[in-house]
Each structure stands twice: as structure tokens, then as C-alpha cells.
Design a protein around this motif. Sequence first.
Motif, PDB file in Angstrom:
ATOM      1  N   UNK A 193      41.450  26.073  37.613  1.00 29.46           N
ATOM      2  CA  UNK A 193      41.433  27.246  38.493  1.00 29.46           C
ATOM      3  C   UNK A 193      40.156  27.295  39.321  1.00 29.46           C
ATOM      4  N   UNK A 228      40.233  24.631  41.982  1.00 25.82           N
ATOM      5  CA  UNK A 228      41.256  24.994  42.964  1.00 25.82           C
ATOM      6  C   UNK A 228      40.798  26.162  43.818  1.00 25.82           C
ATOM      7  N   UNK A 229      40.163  27.136  43.204  1.00 25.16           N
ATOM      8  CA  UNK A 229      39.662  28.293  43.964  1.00 25.16           C
ATOM      9  C   UNK A 229      38.642  27.840  44.997  1.00 25.16           C
ATOM     10  N   UNK A 253      48.813  30.888  37.326  1.00 27.68           N
ATOM     11  CA  UNK A 253      47.629  31.007  38.178  1.00 27.68           C
ATOM     12  C   UNK A 253      47.090  29.637  38.558  1.00 27.68           C
ATOM     13  N   UNK A 259      49.400  27.983  41.050  1.00 23.05           N
ATOM     14  CA  UNK A 259      49.313  28.718  42.304  1.00 23.05           C
ATOM     15  C   UNK A 259      47.988  28.447  43.002  1.00 23.05           C
ATOM     16  N   UNK A 260      46.907  28.403  42.226  1.00 21.16           N
ATOM     17  CA  UNK A 260      45.600  28.120  42.826  1.00 21.16           C
ATOM     18  C   UNK A 260      45.606  26.751  43.476  1.00 21.16           C
ATOM     19  N   UNK A 261      46.181  25.789  42.738  1.00 19.10           N
ATOM     20  CA  UNK A 261      46.221  24.437  43.288  1.00 19.10           C
ATOM     21  C   UNK A 261      46.950  24.421  44.640  1.00 19.10           C
ATOM     22  N   UNK A 262      48.065  25.175  44.677  1.00 18.46           N
ATOM     23  CA  UNK A 262      48.799  25.213  45.963  1.00 18.46           C
ATOM     24  C   UNK A 262      48.139  26.128  46.976  1.00 18.46           C
ATOM     25  N   UNK A 267      46.753  39.179  39.516  1.00 18.84           N
ATOM     26  CA  UNK A 267      46.188  37.913  39.960  1.00 18.84           C
ATOM     27  C   UNK A 267      47.262  36.853  40.103  1.00 18.84           C
ATOM     28  N   UNK A 268      48.177  36.816  39.147  1.00 21.32           N
ATOM     29  CA  UNK A 268      49.222  35.795  39.176  1.00 21.32           C
ATOM     30  C   UNK A 268      50.053  35.917  40.450  1.00 21.32           C
ATOM     31  N   UNK A 319      48.062  35.121  43.497  1.00 20.61           N
ATOM     32  CA  UNK A 319      47.854  33.676  43.643  1.00 20.61           C
ATOM     33  C   UNK A 319      49.094  33.017  44.218  1.00 20.61           C
ATOM     34  N   UNK A 320      50.238  33.445  43.716  1.00 19.41           N
ATOM     35  CA  UNK A 320      51.482  32.837  44.206  1.00 19.41           C
ATOM     36  C   UNK A 320      51.607  33.059  45.715  1.00 19.41           C
ATOM     37  N   UNK A 357      49.539  30.803  47.995  1.00 20.27           N
ATOM     38  CA  UNK A 357      49.849  29.378  48.144  1.00 20.27           C
ATOM     39  C   UNK A 357      50.136  29.035  49.604  1.00 20.27           C
ATOM     40  N   UNK A 358      49.687  27.848  49.971  1.00 21.24           N
ATOM     41  CA  UNK A 358      49.893  27.413  51.352  1.00 21.24           C
ATOM     42  C   UNK A 358      51.249  26.738  51.505  1.00 21.24           C
ATOM     43  N   UNK A 359      52.282  27.424  51.087  1.00 16.68           N
ATOM     44  CA  UNK A 359      53.647  26.915  51.263  1.00 16.68           C
ATOM     45  C   UNK A 359      54.496  28.064  51.777  1.00 16.68           C
TER      46      UNK A 359
END
Lengths: 316, 316, 316, 316, 316
Positions: free
Chosen positions: C271, C274-275, D271, D274-277, E271-272, E275-276, E279-281
Motif C-alpha cells: 500500500x 502504491x500510494x 485496498x 486498489x492502490x496498485x491500480x 478507505x476501501x 481507493x477503488x 483506480x486509474x481504470x
Amino acid sequence: MAIPEVSKKEKQLNVESLALGDLTWVNIEPPTERETEYLAQNYPFHPLDLEGCLSRVQRPKIDLYKDYLFLVFHFPVFNKEARVTTSSQLSVFIGEKYLITLHKGELKPLVKLFRECQIDEESRQENLSQGPGYILYRIIDRLVDYCLPILNRIVDNIEEVEDDIFSDRKKGTVKEISMLRRDIISFRRIIWPMRAVIGSLEPRIRRFTKMDLAVYFGDTVDHVDKIWDALDEYKEVIEGLNDTHDSLATNRTNEVMRMLTVIATILLPITVVASLYGMNIPLPFQQSAYSLPFVFLIIAVIIGGMLYFFHRKRLI
Amino acid sequence: MAIPEVSKKEKQLNVESLALGDLTWVNIEPPTERETEYLAQNYPFHPLDLEGCLSRVQRPKIDLYKDYLFLVFHFPVFNKEARVTTSSQLSVFIGEKYLITLHKGELKPLVKLFRECQIDEESRQENLSQGPGYILYRIIDRLVDYCLPILNRIVDNIEEVEDDIFSDRKKGTVKEISMLRRDIISFRRIIWPMRAVIGSLEPRIRRFTKMDLAVYFGDTVDHVDKIWDALDEYKEVIEGLNDTHDSLATNRTNEVMRMLTVIATILLPITVVASLYGMNIPLPFQQSAYSLPFVFLIIAVIIGGMLYFFHRKRLI
Amino acid sequence: MAIPEVSKKEKQLNVESLALGDLTWVNIEPPTERETEYLAQNYPFHPLDLEGCLSRVQRPKIDLYKDYLFLVFHFPVFNKEARVTTSSQLSVFIGEKYLITLHKGELKPLVKLFRECQIDEESRQENLSQGPGYILYRIIDRLVDYCLPILNRIVDNIEEVEDDIFSDRKKGTVKEISMLRRDIISFRRIIWPMRAVIGSLEPRIRRFTKMDLAVYFGDTVDHVDKIWDALDEYKEVIEGLNDTHDSLATNRTNEVMRMLTVIATILLPITVVASLYGMNIPLPFQQSAYSLPFVFLIIAVIIGGMLYFFHRKRLI
Amino acid sequence: MAIPEVSKKEKQLNVESLALGDLTWVNIEPPTERETEYLAQNYPFHPLDLEGCLSRVQRPKIDLYKDYLFLVFHFPVFNKEARVTTSSQLSVFIGEKYLITLHKGELKPLVKLFRECQIDEESRQENLSQGPGYILYRIIDRLVDYCLPILNRIVDNIEEVEDDIFSDRKKGTVKEISMLRRDIISFRRIIWPMRAVIGSLEPRIRRFTKMDLAVYFGDTVDHVDKIWDALDEYKEVIEGLNDTHDSLATNRTNEVMRMLTVIATILLPITVVASLYGMNIPLPFQQSAYSLPFVFLIIAVIIGGMLYFFHRKRLI
Amino acid sequence: MAIPEVSKKEKQLNVESLALGDLTWVNIEPPTERETEYLAQNYPFHPLDLEGCLSRVQRPKIDLYKDYLFLVFHFPVFNKEARVTTSSQLSVFIGEKYLITLHKGELKPLVKLFRECQIDEESRQENLSQGPGYILYRIIDRLVDYCLPILNRIVDNIEEVEDDIFSDRKKGTVKEISMLRRDIISFRRIIWPMRAVIGSLEPRIRRFTKMDLAVYFGDTVDHVDKIWDALDEYKEVIEGLNDTHDSLATNRTNEVMRMLTVIATILLPITVVASLYGMNIPLPFQQSAYSLPFVFLIIAVIIGGMLYFFHRKRLI
């Protein structure tokens, strides 16, 4: 009964002897089956007693016979390497004209007393002139006094542990408490049966001594009782310290938990609000010049509210 | 009273017998209602005693009658499969010319002694020539000595547990402590009433023996007392080890908690600052070439401050 | 003293009676003030004793008078619904020609014995022909034996709890241990004063019986002692199990804490990195085709380092 | 010795008196130095005893003198406001023709009994006609019975605490257990020395009474023993409840820890992925229409794997 | 035996003396080898006793000789700086015409009494006119009363600790409990052997006094017993408080854990979801005007569901 000559044959055996007048002190160190056989041939001892000199499952005791007494004592000996107190057996045959001591040589004061009497004429005179009962008193008195340094070492260790518990989070404290506790338990087990034996010894050996030993043995019994009292106290103290250690550990867990809660209370709201403003969707104030102060304001309000709530609940 | 013939009928019953002169040793293994009925027909035994040979709720005891004594003993037997110490009952009728032993065959030393006397003429002579009281002494002495290996096994287990506690986080230690504790408790319960019975046995069987057994039984009583002392010590030791295990576990919880706090202290600030800079709003230094070093500087300052604060509070 | 006629009036009272020769067994079930008044009119009983039959604050005891004995017993009775062992009082007046039992009808074996003697001539002959002391023995013996199933139930429960503790994380184990412990405590409190009373009973009722009851009462005392020993053992066992439960719970907390630490160790670094790469600022390797492998490499290095560090510190 | 006139002067002192025939009951409530001075002038009492009536460091005791007995009792008194049981001292001088009671007026049954005898002729006749020993019995009997409601209150509180422990997470349970425990400890300390005094009282006051009080005092001693037994049981019960409370608290910590682990297991992987994306670097499947389902698939696989792993390790 | 002149030589020694008629009270403060040598020359004392006056390993005791008694007492002395109760030895030789007290001067009441008798003629008359036994009583009585303030200090500390435990999370409570516990343990160890010595003192010094001291010593014994009872009670109370402290700490851990779970339950889902949506999608509702309310709806549903689930499971 005539006292047997022990000059030559003894050389090969672990047998040494001292004589003054018609009184002989035979010291066997360490006893093996050969030595007990030798005793069986020369003295009228019961086979069970001779067996008992070698056995590991003896208990301190006084066995009364017509011609002699058979005594078993266990004295504490501190093993410096293993750091534990173990018991060392002293078997004694006491007759009208002889005193026979059998032990493994771990009881330093006894070894030293025998050496003194061997070398020093005056010391021999002092110890042997009053009959076998008096020598026995001298031996026991020295061996009981020999317990005091072991006791003092325990006191020192307790005080050290006490300091460790309160001042620092030393790693080995639990192990130290555990070893000390075990040491006290085993010391107590050695002293416990000894009290009864030494307490009832004087009237039984009265016939083997020329002087009145009642006061002397009374003094020794007082010393043994003092040791017992001290061990009893130390046992309670170390149990108390164990409880104290656990209470402190529980308190520390609480402290750390509260700290974690504080960290979570402060940092998580920031993350939450920041994540919300990191969403790739249209957000209010997004393009405003005041968006950053606005975000910090929200964060501050949330953190403040949580801290106030937890404080009122007395949780942090 | 004439000793009855037991030749034929015994074949069908679980009854075997040995004779030397006018003394008979009858061994019943295992006793059932048929065997007690047989005894009822041939001996003047009280019905309650015969019942007691089969009952499971007996307690070690000595019942005195005009012609005979009825004795109940419980000896510890180690069940290797279940790994527990259980008690096995030995009922004894002792009269002027007979000794009758009733047991379930679990007491190996007794079974072996009876076999020896059956096979070996010399052994029979040695054991039976001194009257029924002496055989009884031989049986009890062997059975008491038989406790020692069980005791040694407990010592070995305690030492193993002690090593486990300090050296490693083995999974089964708690279970091991619990089983050992239970084993010691049940062993103690077997020895406790036995002490009183064996201690008061000698004067009561004096009339059934030709030699003076006082010294012999005194020795056996010493052994039983030694076993009792040892069990007492082990009980205290195992309770101490239980406390030690718990203290260590509490310490470990503290360690892990502190580690979690350290992780949280180091990683959360990074996430927090990174999240802030991940917000889709205008941020200071955002487009500067020094933005990344600037972010890392902020993070380092926060982490440093927190570590310093916690360290001063002695929390990590 | 003449035994009073109890035919008609008894009908209205909770009084039943049996007679054989000049011996009468009066059974009062349950006693109320009317019944004690009736006894006061017909027998020379002390008013305090009659009060004691109704009182709830009695203790097992033997009161000696010139013409009679007044006995109070408390026997355990298992209440299946509430799942607790409570005590039920049995008051007995025993005189030369009568035995009067007062109880609430909860003591099944006594109720059954009285019924048997009412219905069955043979049983009445067997129980009443030896005088009132023998009936008393029969009652007490049966009531003591009646404790055994209650005891066995406790053993079963202990074994069940033991299995629950080790095999599974059942919800109700703590409650089960607590109830069992309380049950054993209250059972012990019932048996404790009973031992003294039954132990000293035989010489005092000797004058009210034709046969020698010493052996019989000796047997009953053994049974009571056996029950006491067993309860003592169970008390220690259940306390040990409580400790074991707590140790296991502490261990489980440790396990879960370590697991949380592992999770935190693995997931948080991902995390964090990634952050950082989610920040809206210029980042190194950002547009490179190898940026993703590079990020994963950083993450792997951090996780590996932390796992290695914690493993060396023996924390996970 | 003549009984002094106490009419006028008493008015000013805290002294009241009752007389029947030549027997006087003097009640002093509360005693101060003036009252003990008055007694010193009129009665042959030892100065230490008079001091003892005022002292706070007395212990229940019987002091025998030629002409009189000096008795000190401590009875429990429940202080409703502070919710604790404290002891209240009753000092008694008993002579051939007088009974003098000194107390602070907290012992309601004694105050009431004295009032009854003052007002009601019949009651005075009943209590005073049998000599001073009988009045003393009446006083003690009432005061012992007065302990029962205090005892019942403890039982009620124990049951309440028991319900609190299992049914709910009430806030004050620990405090309740602690106060109850302290109350039982202090109650026990009051009853403990009282048993010995009341148990040995009857033969000593025999000379001051006309009727045989052995049965009466025997009954009172039974009541005191019953109270002692009950307190012993309650002490064990409350200690057991304390252990149970702690076990339940430990269990709850485990439950909450496991729940936190489950939350972490489910939410953190989401999380993380999601952070990775959320990283601002080129990512696989980034622009695909199936990127969202793909992300959810990865998350589901990670969560499923972790849950399966933890479940197999029996951690959740 | 003539009482020796002690005028000149005493000046150099730590010896002071008082005389009234033919009775001398010699006070040695503090005793060293020079003083015991002086006693050895002037009195017929046993060498072991003189040694015992200097030794640190004495136990309270009474040694009977033909001409004199040798007594050792240990009285508690509170060390204000170290805040612990230690024992201070008082050795007494009592003969027909002399009383010799040896101590280190820490026992204030004894020092004061000696000063009073030195200065004040009347006080000397009062204390010395009844023989050496009476002086001894006066000394012991004052020293026993001197224990009461130490006892009261312990009570005060216990009450303070009790308040600390319940009202606040003070830092030092565990340390306070531990020190108090240790203090009580060591106080008990001082009083315990004293009880036996003072209890058996009166008949032995009867020959050294003119008046009957039975009542006086009886009173002192009562005081010592009262102190013992109190210490016993305090020991139980402080152990109870230790348990209470631990229970409260466990409860607090639970509270904090539950609070952390609540925080995690509320903040993590936000946060979850955030975060979703970070995402850059391509994401559903991404560009819709209702995307923010939609996100908050999802968050609210998740949080609500989790809170409901935990509440039903009684975890928060």
C-alpha cells in the motif's frame, strides 16, 4: 565392642580416620559398596542402613539401635555452574567410641573440619575430647551456618529481580524469577525434613557425649528455624514479584494499545479524507484555490471529534 | 483353624497358591464374585471385606479382626497409552498361617514375586520362611520401589517442559503442563492415604511374623515419605512453570504489540502523506522538480517525531 | 417410656410409622410446625431440637441426651434442572424403642427404604430386627452410596471440559468450568462436616443396637473419606483446568497477534509504495515500460527485509 | 459484695439499669471514660479491663477473675451507606448478681432486648429470672442470629454478580466482585475469633446461672460454625468468580482480535489492489472494458486464499 | 551473686545503668564485642547467648537457665526513607536482681522509657519497684503498642491504593501494591515468632517479679494477636486488590480493543471504496453527477452492515 584397626586396609579404601583416646572419627568420602562392605565386617550395623548410605532415595532420619544411632542428613549445596541448590547427603553412624561420617565430599565445612583435626593437634583435642556427640554438634553447626551464604545469595537475587522489574524492560526477568522460585522451592524441600531431625536429635545422642549439649543444639535448631522462616518469606516475596511482573506487563499492553488507538485516531481520518479526494470522480471544491485548506479543515474536525469522544470515554 | 485344600477347584478359579510348611500364600488375579464366594466358604472373613475386594470405591485401610487383618492398598500404575498414572488396588487378608492377595494383575512386581516363589525353591524359602508378615513386607517394599521410575518419568517431563518454555514456542507446551499437573495431582492422591496405612502397619502385623520388622517397615515408610516430599515439590514446580509460561506469553504479546506500533509508526505516515499528494486537487510544490524530495522530507520529519515521542514515553 | 399410639391422628399429619416388636420407625415427610408439635406432645424432646428440624441454619451434629440422641445430617442432592448440588437435611431422633426420621422427601434412598419396609414383610424383618441403631446404619449407608452417582457425574463433566479445552474453541467452556467449580465447592461444604459426625457416630449409638456395628460404620466412614478425597482431587483438577484454559487463550491471542503482524508486514508496504506512485507529482520511472516491475521489486525488497528482521527477532 | 445504688448519678451518665430480685442488668451505651470511672468506683474490676472497654484494639476474649468474668465480643454490623461489614464491640462484666453490658448502640438486637425488659414486666421476668448467665445467652443468641441477614445479603450479591458476569458486559462487575470479596474477608475476620470465645464460654459462666445452658450454648456454637462454613464457601466462590471473569475477558479479547484479523484479511487486500491500480504508471488491462471485473477477481482470489489459510491454521 | 559495680568502666562502654534498691537495669545501646566481653566478665551468662546478642541470624526465643533467662525479641521498626518495615532485635537478660537490655537504639519507646527512669525519680519508682519482671512487661507492652501506628499506616496505604485502582489510571499503582504487599509479608514474619515467645513468657518470668503479671501479659498477648489478625486480613485484602487491578486492566484492554475495532469498522470501508474509485481504470458512474452520493451510499451500506453484524455477535 573393640574398635577395629583400620590402618593398612584403609589406604586402598576411601576411608580415613582420626583417633583421640579411645574415640575414633572415621570419614568415608565418597562411600561405595566396598566401603559399606568394610563397615559391615567391622561394625554391627544393620544392612538396611549400609544400603541407605549409598541410596539416592533417603530422607533425613534418625534410626535408633541398642549400640548405635544411624543418622541421615541432607544439606543444601549450591552448584555454581548450574546455578541451582541441590542436596548432598551426610550419613552418620554414632556409637559410644566412634563417629563415622559418609559423604561425597561436597560439604566443604565438614571436609575442612576433618582436615583441621588431622593436621592440628589442638583442634583435634578441642573437637574430640568431649565424646562423639560433641563432634556431631560441631559438624552440624558448621553445615547449618554454611546455608547462610546460599540464603544471602537468594536475597541478593530477589533484590536484583525487584529492581529489574520496575526500572527496565530487561529480557531475562521472567527466566530469572522462574529460576529463583524453583531454587527456593528446592531449598525449602531440603530444610523442611531437616528441622524435625535436628530438633529431636539432642535427647537421643545425650548418651554419646560428656557435656550437656542442650543449649548448643537449641541454638542450632534456632538457626534452622530462622532459615526456614526466611525461605518462607522469600517464597511469598517471589510469588508477589511474579504477580507484579504480570500486572506491569498488562499495564504496558494497555499503554501500547492506547497509543495504537491514538495513532489510528489521528492518521486514519487523514488517509480516509485524502482517499476520498483521490477518487477519479467529480468532487466538491475540487478546483477551488481553497480546496486544500478545506480538506485539512474536515480532517481536523474529524480528528478533534474522535479525540474528544475517546477522552470523555476515558479510553485514551 | 485348618487351612483348606485348594488344589482342584482352584484350577477353574483365578486362584493360585504357594505353600511352605504350614504357611500358604494364595494369589487371586483378578478377583471376581466367584473368587470371593470361594473365600467366604473357606475363610472366616467378614462379608463387607469380601465386597471391598471387588468394589471400586475403597480407600487404603487396615481392618483389625480377632483372627486376621484385612488390608487395602492402592499403588500407582502408569498407563503408557493414556499417559496417566492410575491407582491399582491390592487387597490382602493376612492370618496366622496364610496370606491372601487379590489384585488385577497390573502390579508387575507382585506378579513377578509370586512367579519367582512358584518356580524357584530358594526364593520361596527366602520369602515364606519368616511368616506371612515378612512376605507382606517384601510385597509392599517392591511395590513402593516400583513408584520410583514413575516419579523419575515425571522429573524428566518437568525438565523437558522447562526447556520447552524457555527455548522455543512449541505448540503443545500448555497441554504438556496441564497433563503433567493432572498426573501429579492424581499421583499425590494415591500416595496420601497410603502413608498413613503403611506407617501404622508394623505394630499391627507383628503377631503374624517371626522376625522384628520395625526397621524394615521404617525404611519403607521413609521411602513413601520421600515420594510424597518429591510430589509436593513437583506440584509447586509445575505451578511455578505454569505461571512462568503465562508471564512469557504476556511478554511476547507486549513484544509483538510494540512491533506493530513501530510498523504503524513508520508506514502509516508515508501512506498518509502519499494519499494527500494523491488527491485530485491543486497541491503545493505539485509540479516542482523537488516535489518528491519535499514529500520524503515531510514523511521523515513525521516518522522521526513519532519515534522520538514514543521512545521518550518508553513505549517502544 | 411408652411408645404413643399414632394411628388416627397421624392420618392428618405428614407422619407415617412402621413397627416390629416394640420398635417403631416414625417417618415425617416433610416436617412442619404441626408435626414437631405432635412430637413435643408425645416424646421428651428438647424444644431446641424440634426447632432445629425445621430450621434452615443447622449444621450436621450429634446431641446427646439421657434418653435419646438428636442427629442432624446434610446429604447432597443433585438438582437436575438448576444443575447444582444442594444439601438436604435429615433430622433423626433415636431412642431405645424408636427411630424418628424427618426430611423433605428429597432423599430418594431413604424414601425407598421406608416404602420397602412398609410393603415387604421380609425387608422389615431384616432392617428392624437389630434395633434402631441398625436401621440408622442402613439409612446412612444408602445415603452415602447415593453420593457416588453425583460424584461420577462430576468426573464425566470434568473430562468433557478437558476435551473441550484442548480440542475446540467451544463458546461455553468458561461457564462450564465455573459451574463445575462452584458445584464442587458446594459439594465439599456438604461432605466436610458430615465426616466428623459419621466418624463419631458409632460409639454413641452403641446402646441402641443389638449387634456390633463398628465394622459397618467403619466401612461407611471409609466411603465418606473416599468421597472427600475425590472432591479434593477434583477441586485441584478444575483449578488446573482453569489455568490451562487461560494459558491457551493467552497463546491464542499471541498467535492471532503474530498473524496480524504478518499481514501488516506483507500488505502495508505494498500500500505504501502504491500510494507513493499514486501521488500526482512527477515520479521516477513513471512513464517507463518497466515501471510496474520496478515497483514490485521495491515492494518485494521491503517485505523481504521486514520478514527477515522479524524472524531474526523471533517475533513471527 | 453489695450492688451499689445507681439511681441519681446514672441520669447524667450513659448508664441505664434493670433489676429483678437481687439481679441487676446495667447497660452502658456508649461507654466513655466517665462511665468506666463510675464502674471503677462501684465494682472491683481490673483497670486493664475498664481500659479495654474503650480501646479499639481489643480481641474477643474471656478473662477469668475470682468474682467476675470480663468478656469482649465483636459482632458484625452492616453499614448500609458505606456498604461494608464492620465489627462492633460488646464488653460484658458478669458477676453473681449483675451483668454489665457496654456497647456503642449499633447492636440493634441488644438495644431492643434491653428496651423490652425495661417496658415489659413479663419479658423482664423471662430473661432475668434465671440468673446473669441466661441473660448473656439471650443476648449472644440474638446477636448471632442477627448475622444471618448480613450473610443472606452476601449470597444475594454473589448471585447477582454471577448473573452479571455471564449475561452482560456490565461496567461495575469488577468493582462489585472486589467489594464483595473485601466484605467477606472482613466478615470472616470478625467471626473467626468469636468461634473460640463462644465455644468455650458455657463452662465458665456455669456458676452464674441457675439452669443448665449447655444445650443452649451448643446450639449457638452450631450457628456460629454454620456462619463460618458459609463464609468459607463464599470466599472460595467469589475467588472462583474472579477467575471466571478474567477468563471470560481473555476470551472476549480473543474474539475481538479474531474479528480484527478477519476485517484486516478482507479489507486490506482490496485496498492494496486498489492502490496498485491507483498508481500513475502504465498498468496492465488498464484501459480494457474488463479491468474492473479483473481487479475484483484478483481481490477475491487473495481474500479467499487468506481466509482458507487462516481457517486451516484454526486462527479464525 | 553480687551485682558488679559499673560506674567508671561503663563510661567508655555503651553501657548505662539504673538502680533502685538492689535492682539494677542495665541498658546497652548498641552492643558490640566489647560490651559482651564486659558482660561475660561480670555475669554468669552462657557464651552462646552473648554471641546471640550480636548475631544477625537470631530468632525470638526464651532460653531458660538456673539463674537467669535469656530472651530475644524482634520488633518491627518502620524505616521512613526506604519505606519498609524491618525488624530490630532486643536481647534481654533477666535475673533476680538485674535486667539487662541490649539493642541498637532503634526502638524509640524503650529508649524513652529508660530516659524517663533516669531523669524522673517517680517514674523510676513506678517501674522498678515491682522487680525485673515488671520492667520487662512495661518494655514489651510499649513496644507492642508501638506497632499500631505502623499498622495504621498500612491501612491508610491500602485505602489509598484502593481509591487509585478504581478512580484513576495512576502510573505507580502496581509498584505501590507490590511494595505494600512486601511490607505486609515482612511485618507478618516479624510478628509470627513473637506471638509464641510473648505468649509463653509470663509463667517463666514469674519468679522475677513481685506482683501477678498474668492479666498484664494476657492483655499484651491479645494485642499481639490482634496485630496478627489484622496483618492476615491485610494480606488477603492486598492480594484481592492485586487481582482486582489485573481484572480492571484486562477490562480496559477489552474496551480499547473494541474501540479499535469500531474505528476499523467505520474508517476502513471508506478507505476501501475511495481507493477503488481512485483506480486509474474505467469505473461505473464515474462521470455521473451522482457519483459522490452513490459512493457514500455504498460506504454507508458496508459500515451499517458491519456494525449490525458485530453488534449481533456482541463484539462491540
